[in-house]
Motif scaffolding. Structure first.
Motif, PDB file in Angstrom:
ATOM      1  N   ALA A 134      13.321  -6.814  11.877  1.00  0.00           N
ATOM      2  CA  ALA A 134      13.617  -5.593  11.313  1.00  0.00           C
ATOM      3  C   ALA A 134      14.910  -6.302  10.419  1.00  0.00           C
ATOM      4  O   ALA A 134      15.802  -5.621   9.935  1.00  0.00           O
ATOM      5  N   ASP A 135      15.491  -7.110  11.833  1.00  0.00           N
ATOM      6  CA  ASP A 135      17.061  -7.452  11.170  1.00  0.00           C
ATOM      7  C   ASP A 135      16.964  -8.032   9.977  1.00  0.00           C
ATOM      8  O   ASP A 135      17.828  -7.974   8.805  1.00  0.00           O
ATOM      9  N   ILE A 136      16.424  -9.068   9.930  1.00  0.00           N
ATOM     10  CA  ILE A 136      16.151  -9.922   8.622  1.00  0.00           C
ATOM     11  C   ILE A 136      16.024  -9.499   7.348  1.00  0.00           C
ATOM     12  O   ILE A 136      16.162  -9.344   5.921  1.00  0.00           O
ATOM     13  N   LEU A 137      15.276  -7.384   7.424  1.00  0.00           N
ATOM     14  CA  LEU A 137      13.996  -6.919   6.594  1.00  0.00           C
ATOM     15  C   LEU A 137      15.459  -6.050   5.800  1.00  0.00           C
ATOM     16  O   LEU A 137      15.657  -5.333   5.646  1.00  0.00           O
ATOM     17  N   THR A 138      16.700  -6.447   6.747  1.00  0.00           N
ATOM     18  CA  THR A 138      17.627  -5.343   6.318  1.00  0.00           C
ATOM     19  C   THR A 138      19.066  -6.506   5.853  1.00  0.00           C
ATOM     20  O   THR A 138      19.737  -6.010   5.243  1.00  0.00           O
ATOM     21  N   VAL A 183       1.058  -1.321   0.034  1.00  0.00           N
ATOM     22  CA  VAL A 183       0.128   0.145  -0.034  1.00  0.00           C
ATOM     23  C   VAL A 183       1.144   1.488  -0.150  1.00  0.00           C
ATOM     24  O   VAL A 183       0.911   2.046  -1.113  1.00  0.00           O
ATOM     25  N   ALA A 184       1.913   1.474   0.442  1.00  0.00           N
ATOM     26  CA  ALA A 184       3.199   2.796   1.049  1.00  0.00           C
ATOM     27  C   ALA A 184       3.376   2.275  -0.062  1.00  0.00           C
ATOM     28  O   ALA A 184       4.307   3.302  -0.295  1.00  0.00           O
ATOM     29  N   GLY A 185       4.017   1.119  -0.390  1.00  0.00           N
ATOM     30  CA  GLY A 185       5.172   0.584  -1.850  1.00  0.00           C
ATOM     31  C   GLY A 185       7.059   1.100  -0.906  1.00  0.00           C
ATOM     32  O   GLY A 185       7.707   1.810  -1.874  1.00  0.00           O
ATOM     33  N   LEU A 186       6.841   0.850   0.285  1.00  0.00           N
ATOM     34  CA  LEU A 186       7.918   1.110   0.656  1.00  0.00           C
ATOM     35  C   LEU A 186       9.193  -0.451   0.566  1.00  0.00           C
ATOM     36  O   LEU A 186       8.487  -1.562  -0.033  1.00  0.00           O
ATOM     37  N   GLU A 187      10.133   0.282   1.019  1.00  0.00           N
ATOM     38  CA  GLU A 187      11.323  -1.037   0.471  1.00  0.00           C
ATOM     39  C   GLU A 187      11.771  -2.049   1.594  1.00  0.00           C
ATOM     40  O   GLU A 187      11.435  -1.165   2.331  1.00  0.00           O
ATOM     41  N   PRO A 188      12.027  -2.854   1.689  1.00  0.00           N
ATOM     42  CA  PRO A 188      12.117  -3.915   2.965  1.00  0.00           C
ATOM     43  C   PRO A 188      13.225  -2.785   3.507  1.00  0.00           C
ATOM     44  O   PRO A 188      12.831  -2.367   4.614  1.00  0.00           O
ATOM     45  N   GLY A 189      14.326  -2.438   3.107  1.00  0.00           N
ATOM     46  CA  GLY A 189      15.075  -1.262   3.729  1.00  0.00           C
ATOM     47  C   GLY A 189      14.615   0.014   4.830  1.00  0.00           C
ATOM     48  O   GLY A 189      14.603  -0.358   5.657  1.00  0.00           O
ATOM     49  N   ARG A 190      13.561   0.362   4.365  1.00  0.00           N
ATOM     50  CA  ARG A 190      12.676   1.668   4.441  1.00  0.00           C
ATOM     51  C   ARG A 190      11.555   1.052   5.931  1.00  0.00           C
ATOM     52  O   ARG A 190      11.614   1.367   6.814  1.00  0.00           O
ATOM     53  N   ILE A 191      11.318  -0.373   5.726  1.00  0.00           N
ATOM     54  CA  ILE A 191      10.693  -0.690   6.493  1.00  0.00           C
ATOM     55  C   ILE A 191      10.715  -1.180   7.485  1.00  0.00           C
ATOM     56  O   ILE A 191      10.404  -1.076   8.751  1.00  0.00           O
ATOM     57  N   ARG A 223      12.239  -0.849  13.394  1.00  0.00           N
ATOM     58  CA  ARG A 223      13.032  -1.286  14.668  1.00  0.00           C
ATOM     59  C   ARG A 223      13.023   0.368  15.074  1.00  0.00           C
ATOM     60  O   ARG A 223      13.252   0.606  16.448  1.00  0.00           O
ATOM     61  N   ARG A 224      12.125   1.361  14.506  1.00  0.00           N
ATOM     62  CA  ARG A 224      11.236   2.369  15.456  1.00  0.00           C
ATOM     63  C   ARG A 224      10.109   1.991  16.370  1.00  0.00           C
ATOM     64  O   ARG A 224      10.021   1.757  17.708  1.00  0.00           O
ATOM     65  N   TRP A 225       9.549   0.759  16.032  1.00  0.00           N
ATOM     66  CA  TRP A 225       8.206   0.502  16.445  1.00  0.00           C
ATOM     67  C   TRP A 225       9.032  -0.788  17.770  1.00  0.00           C
ATOM     68  O   TRP A 225       8.517  -0.326  18.680  1.00  0.00           O
TER      69      TRP A 225
END
Ligand code: NBP
Length: 479
Positions: free
Chosen positions: A238-242, A209-217, A222-224
């Protein structure tokens, strides 16, 4: 014998639990069907503490001080029965067999009853935290009698995870009689399925929906993780997505086949919930979502079906949307934990266990996969009101979910509008709305049942059981 505890079954879990006991100063007898594993353990880790290797069941039993404490860590199912049958004749009254495998609680109830006949205690014990937890401190959920717990509880508490450092609270408590420990472990795993599904949906929405890339997600997760969603599962997400795939240079999450497997404890949770008549749609949706992902044939057949174009939101207002997704995730999480705790209460009612619901939250704060700051809040809710009928009735959770619900609805709407499946978020919202509803269409369902099957109904305006003569003159009879 001189060993305070014996571990039989020295695959990853048994080996690491044996090492954990030894590292805490206990003398540990070790045994495995295939003796090579026993030798390998002593060769590799013998200097970590005091191990007594045993090649045969007789040697193993002889190595234990009395009453004997044996921890069985073999493959769950038939192997557990085989090991019990092999060892029981070698044991004496008062000895304690602990099963730390992932047994079904019904098997644990059967085994406990059979061993009790012979005067042997059986402590079916849930162990969560995987290989690392076993070594450094798992969350431990022992069932069985209070008497057996007095004999093994202190040792299990010693090797368990501790919240707030080694002198803090142990993540181990006596859950209740016979199968209570394995029952609670099963529900833990069901909640874990639900948590993972909800996190997956949050990720999918931020992407689709927001069109974000995994690194951004990953940054968002991480903020959450520094807020109210602070938890092991959010942290590893967060670790997996980076992580980038070394072979292709693509985000790792994009090269993993999208078929989630399951070993069966989530399915057991839902099967048991159906038997107990307790609604756990959050857990059920998570189990079904994994199952659906594996149906490549169904998915291929449905792929041509139309839907909205992806990524309509684009990068615009991604942060605002992420904020709303955080609300949806948190609210859905409260709902699935509420369902899990209702299920534990239902199991306790059905099987006569006295389970301290707050203590369950307390021992999941560390060591296990669903460990999270959130669990301390659940502990607090039950300590404020031990008879809480639902987590949703706790004033603080009620306020939070109430504050979250406008965003939650927006996210569920966005999911539907953009064609992103969010069964966990939507089922949780439906549960929330169903519980709060003044009137449910169950009235119509019951009327239909009376129409086609004379199943009768109750009235809102007076006592009694009624039937309408639908195929005759539609007069009402009190039955
Ligand atoms: P496995 O579940 O892979 O079991 C292997 C062990 O079972 C080996 O020691 C093997 O002996 C023994 N075994 C088998 Br298989 N059949 C046997 C039999 N008939 N008689 C005697 N021993 C037998 O090991 P694991 O992954 O370490 O898990 C152990 C238990 O802990 C399981 O019940 C599992 O569900 C549970 N658990 C696992 C995790 C985890 O993260 N892995 C977490 C929590 C709980 P051998 O060496 O002679 O083949």
């Amino acid at each position: 014998g001189t060993a305070q505890i014996g571990v039989t079954g020295l695959a990853v879990m048994g080996r690491n639990l044996a090492r954990n006991f030894a590292r805490h100063g206990y003398t540990v007898a070790v045994h495995n069907r295939t003796a090579a594993r026993t030798r390998a353990l002593v060769d590799e880790f013998g200097d970590e503490g005091s191990f007594v290797p045993a090649e045969t069941p007789q040697e193993f039993v002889a190595a234990l001080e009395r009453p004997r404490r044996l921890l069985v860590m073999v493959k769950a199912g038939a192997p557990t029965d085989e090991v019990i049958d092999e060892f029981a004749p070698l044991l004496d009254e008062g000895d304690i067999v602990i099963d730390g495998g992932n047994a079904h609680f019904a098997d644990t109830r059967r085994r406990e009853a059979a061993l009790r006949e012979r005067g042997i205690h059986f402590v079916g014990t849930g162990v969560s935290g995987g290989e690392e937890g076993a070594l450094h401190g798992p969350s431990i959920m022992p069932g069985g009698s209070a008497e057996a717990y007095r004999a093994v509880g202190p040792m299990l508490e010693t090797i368990s995870a501790h919240v707030d450092g080694p002198d803090g609270a142990p993540c181990c408590t006596h859950i209740g009689a016979d199968g209570a420990g394995h029952f609670v472990k099963m529900v833990h795993n069901g909640i874990e399925y639900a948590d993972m599904q909800l996190i997956g949906e949050a990720y999918d929405l931020l992407r689709g929906v927001a069109g974000l890339e995994p690194g951004r997600i990953a940054e968002i997760f991480r903020r959450w993780n520094s807020g109210r969603l602070d938890s092991y599962l959010i942290e590893i997400t967060a670790d997996i997505l980076t992580h980038t795939d070394a072979a292709t240079g693509r985000p790792f999450v994009d090269i993993v086949a999208d078929r989630a497997e399951q070993k069966g404890t989530g399915r057991w949770t839902v099967q048991t919930a159906l038997d107990l008549g307790v609604p756990v749609p959050g857990i059920a949706e998570a189990v079904f979502a994994r199952s659906l992902s594996g149906h490549t044939d169904l998915r291929a057949a449905a792929r041509p079906l139309p839907g909205p174009a992806a990524s309509a939101l684009g990068g615009r207002d991604a942060d605002g949307f992420a904020e709303q997704v955080e609300h949806a995730l948190y609210a859905s999480k409260i709902v699935s934990y509420a369902q899990g705790w209702n299920m534990i209460q239902a199991g306790a009612d059905a099987y006569g266990w006295e389970i301290d619901l707050g203590a369950v939250a307390s021992i999941w704060r560390g060591g296990c996969i669903i460990r999270a700051a959130f669990l301390d809040r659940i502990r607090g809710a039950y300590s404020a009101d031990p008879a809480l009928p639902s987590l949703l009735a706790d004033p603080q959770f009620a306020k939070e979910i109430g504050d979250a619900q406008p965003s939650w609805r927006t996210v569920v709407i966005a999911a539907a509008r953009h064609g992103v499946p969010a069964p966990g978020f939507s089922a949780a919202l439906a549960y929330y709305d169903a519980l709060r509803a003044e009137r449910l269409p169950a009235a119509l369902t019951q009327a239909q049942r009376d129409y086609f099957g004379a199943h009768t109904y109750r009235r809102t305006d007076r006592e009694g059981v009624f039937h309408t003569r639908w195929s005759e003159d539609r007069s009402e009879a009190e039955v």
